[in-house]
Design an enzyme around this catalytic site. Structure first.
Site, short mmCIF file in Angstrom:
data_model
loop_
_atom_site.label_atom_id
_atom_site.label_comp_id
_atom_site.label_asym_id
_atom_site.label_seq_id
_atom_site.Cartn_x
_atom_site.Cartn_y
_atom_site.Cartn_z
N SER A 172 17.37 99.04 79.19
CA SER A 172 16.58 99.91 78.31
C SER A 172 16.59 101.36 78.77
O SER A 172 16.66 102.27 77.95
CB SER A 172 15.13 99.41 78.24
N GLY A 184 30.08 92.89 75.13
CA GLY A 184 30.73 92.03 74.13
C GLY A 184 32.17 92.44 73.90
O GLY A 184 32.47 93.62 73.75
N ARG A 198 10.77 65.57 51.36
CA ARG A 198 10.18 64.57 52.25
C ARG A 198 8.82 64.10 51.74
O ARG A 198 7.94 64.93 51.48
CB ARG A 198 10.00 65.16 53.64
N GLN A 216 0.92 72.20 55.69
CA GLN A 216 2.33 72.59 55.54
C GLN A 216 2.44 73.89 54.75
O GLN A 216 3.26 74.75 55.06
CB GLN A 216 3.11 71.46 54.86
N THR A 265 16.14 91.38 72.04
CA THR A 265 16.35 92.24 73.20
C THR A 265 17.61 93.09 73.16
O THR A 265 17.73 94.02 73.95
CB THR A 265 16.34 91.42 74.52
N GLU A 274 20.38 95.83 71.28
CA GLU A 274 20.23 97.06 70.48
C GLU A 274 18.83 97.65 70.68
O GLU A 274 18.26 98.25 69.78
CB GLU A 274 20.49 96.79 68.99
N ASP A 310 15.29 96.71 73.46
CA ASP A 310 14.26 95.71 73.66
C ASP A 310 13.09 95.98 72.71
O ASP A 310 12.67 97.13 72.54
CB ASP A 310 13.79 95.80 75.12
#
Length: 518
Positions: free
Chosen positions: A16, A49, A189, A208, A297, A299, A301
Site C-alpha cells: 500500500s 501477475g 428447493r 431466507q 486487497t 488495486e 487495500d
C-alpha cells in the site's frame, strides 16, 4: 501478444505504501543508462501477475536516483516507472541480472502466474523511463511540469484509477452470479410446510428472504452505481478535466472498497443459504469466493482506499468553509452544513407512514444527514487530537470513525444513482419493480444503522419500528418478483455454470446428479 508485459509495483515489504518502495533506478550519465537494483530481499517485486511464466517486459516502479556533485552523491527524485526487459524475445530465457520465481499456490486465481522479480545491476536505456510526469536529459538534468515529488507521485498513481473502476464493476458481476444461483435454488428447493400439505420453497421462509432479498436489492444498486462510474471514467479520459479526475479517483476508490467488501461477505451468505448443495464445488460458491477474495486487497487495500475517500471529504469540508467550489458528486455537502445538520425536526422524526418512508427525498436525506454528522464530528475530533498527538496520531485515533464516514458517503452516492435510475426508467411496470427494490435497499441500510439515527433523535422509536416492519414487508414483495429480477441480469447458464442455478429449474437436479456420475 508479441510483447507480453507485467506490472511490477508491489514489493515483498511494501504494498500500500508505494512511496516506500525500495527498488532503485540509478542514472549513469557516462553510458546514458539507468541501473535497476533490488537492494535487499524486502525489495523483491512480489505478486507480479504474468511474471512467473509469460512476461517479456516489466513496468518496474523504482526510486529514481540522480548523481549529484555534493557529499551525498545521489539525489532521490521519488518513485518513477521504467520499462525493463526480463526475458529474451526469441528464446524466452530469463535475461542476465534478473531472477524470477513463482509466488506459489494461492487461495484462488491460480490461473494467474504471479511471480517475484529480483534485479542485480540491470541496465536499461534512458529512453525506458516512462516520462509523462518527469524526465531526465542526456546530461542528467531532471525536468517536470509538476513542482514536487508528492504531486508527481499523485499523478503517477492517478493512472491506476482504471484498475479500480474495472474491479468495482467486475465485483458486481461476481455478485450477480452468486445471487442468481442462490435465488434460483431457493425458489426450486422445497423443505417442510404445514401438516399434510405440500412442502414450501425455502424462499417462502422469512429468514431466507432476510438473507437474500436485501442482497438482491444491493446488487441492483451497485449495478447502477458502477455503470455511472464507468461513464464518468470514460468522460475523464476524454476531457482530463482536473475536477473530474479528482471526483473519479475518489469515487473509484470508494466504490471498489465498498462493493468488493460487500460481495466477499455475500458469497459466504449465498453459500450458506443453499445448504449442503452450496458446498459442492460444482455449484461454484467455493471458486467464486476464492477467486474474488483478492479483490479486497489488490488495486489498493480496501481500508487504505476508504481513507482516501475520507481525506477527500475533509478537503471538501474545509473548502466549503473557505468559500471554494464543490464538485458535482459532493455538492450535497454544501447544503449539509445547513439543512442536514440543523436540529432534527421532532415532527418528521415521528412520521411512520409508508408514503413518507418510501419517499426518495426522506431516504436520501437520511443517508446524507448521517454522512454530514460523521464529517462534522470527525473534523472536530481531528482538530482536537492533533494538538496533542500530531497529524498522524490524530488520524490513527479517529481511524474507525473515518472509515465509517467514507462508507456512509459511498452509500449516499449509490442510493442517489439508484434513485436516478428509477426515475429515468421508461417502462412503467419495470419502474415500479425498480422502485420496490430501491426502497428495500434504502430502508434496509437505514435499519442496519438505526442506532445512529436513534442516538441523535433523527428517528423516533415508533418510526424505527415502522422502518423495520416495512423492510420485512418489502423483502416479501421483492421475493414475489425475485425470479424476474435475477433473470434481468441476463446471465446464460454457461456463465453461471452451476447446476442448482439453471434457468430451467426442472432440469437442475438431473443436471446436478449427472455431474456426480449418475
Amino acid at each position: 501478444m508479441d510483447y507480453p508485459g507485467c506490472f511490477a509495483m508491489t514489493e515483498l515489504h511494501h504494498g500500500s505504501n508505494v512511496q516506500g518502495l525500495q527498488t532503485i533506478a540509478t542514472f549513469d550519465p557516462l553510458r546514458d543508462e539507468f541501473i535497476i537494483d533490488t537492494p535487499n530481499d524486502g525489495a523483491i517485486k512480489w505478486w507480479i501477475g504474468n511474471a512467473a511464466v509469460h512476461g517479456k517486459f516489466a513496468t518496474v516502479f523504482a526510486k529514481l536516483m540522480l548523481p549529484t556533485h555534493d557529499t551525498k552523491g545521489v539525489s532521490d527524485m521519488g518513485v518513477h516507472a521504467f520499462i525493463v526487459p526480463i526475458r529474451d524475445m526469441k528464446t524466452h530465457e530469463v535475461l542476465p541480472g534478473i531472477e524470477i520465481h513463482d509466488c506459489g499456490h494461492k487461495v484462488g486465481l491460480n490461473g494467474v502466474d504471479n511471480g517475484a522479480l529480483k534485479f542485480r545491476s540491470v541496465r536499461i536505456p534512458r529512453d525506458n523511463l516512462l516520462n509523462r510526469f518527469g524526465d531526465v536529459s542526456r546530461d542528467g538534468k531532471y525536468t517536470s511540469s509538476l513542482p514536487s515529488i508528492n504531486k508527481r507521485f499523485a499523478a503517477t498513481l492517478g493512472e491506476l484509477v482504471g484498475g479500480r473502476v474495472g474491479l468495482a464493476y467486475s465485483s458486481v458481476g461476481v455478485l450477480k452470479i452468486a445471487v442468481t444461483i442462490a435465488v434460483r435454488y431457493s425458489l426450486l428447493r422445497q423443505q417442510f410446510g404445514p401438516p399434510k400439505q405440500p412442502e414450501i420453497s425455502i424462499l417462502d421462509y422469512q429468514s431466507q428472504q432476510h438473507k437474500l432479498m436485501p442482497m438482491l436489492a444491493s446488487t441492483y444498486a451497485f449495478h447502477f452505481a458502477t455503470s455511472y462510474l464507468v461513464e464518468k471514467y470514460a468522460e475523464m479520459k476524454k476531457s482530463r478535466d482536473e475536477e473530474l479526475v479528482s471526483d473519479v479517483h475518489t469515487l473509484s476508490a470508494g466504490l471498489k472498497a465498498y462493493v468488493t467488501s460487500y460481495t466477499a461477505k455475500s458469497l459466504s451468505t449465498c453459500r450458506e443459504a443453499c445448504g449442503g448443495h452450496g458446498y459442492a464445488a460444482v455449484n461454484r460458491f467455493g471458486s467464486l469466493r476464492n477467486d474474488h477474495d483478492i479483490f479486497q486487497t489488490f488495486e489498493g487495500d480496501n481500508t487504505v482506499l476508504l481513507q482516501q475517500v475520507a481525506v477527500y471529504l475533509l478537503k471538501q469540508y474545509k473548502e466549503k468553509f473557505q468559500g471554494g467550489t464543490l464538485t458535482v458528486t459532493w455538492n450535497y455537502l454544501r447544503e449539509s452544513m445547513n439543512t442536514y445538520l440543523s436540529q432534527p425536526n421532532p415532527v418528521t422524526s415521528r412520521w411512520e407512514g409508508e408514503d413518507h418512508l418510501r419517499n426518495p427525498n426522506f431516504q436520501l436525506d437520511a443517508f446524507r444527514y448521517r454522512t454530514s454528522r460523521l464529517l462534522q464530528s470527525v473534523a472536530f475530533r481531528l482538530r482536537k487530537h492533533s494538538k496533542t498527538l500530531g497529524g498522524f496520531g490524530a488520524w490513527n485515533r479517529c481511524l474507525n470513525h473515518l472509515l465509517t464516514l467514507a462508507e456512509s458517503h459511498i452509500e449516499s452516492v449509490i442510493l442517489a444513482k439508484f434513485i436516478e435510475a428509477v426515475r429515468s426508467c421508461p417502462d412503467v411496470s419495470s419502474r415500479a419493480a425498480l422502485k420496490l427494490v430501491c426502497d428495500l435497499y434504502a430502508l434496509d441500510r437505514i435499519w442496519n444503522d438505526i442506532g445512529t439515527y436513534r442516538n441523535v433523535d433523527y428517528v423516533a422509536p415508533n418510526k424505527a419500528k415502522a422502518i423495520h416492519k416495512l423492510t420485512e414487508y418489502l423483502s416479501f414483495q421483492v421475493k414475489n418478483i425475485a425470479k424476474e429480477l435475477v433473470d434481468g441480469f441476463e446471465l446464460p447458464d454457461h456463465v453461471t455454470r452451476a447446476p442448482i442455478g439453471m434457468q430451467a429449474a426442472e432440469e437442475a437436479y438431473s443436471q446436478y446428479a449427472q455431474c456426480s456420475g449418475f
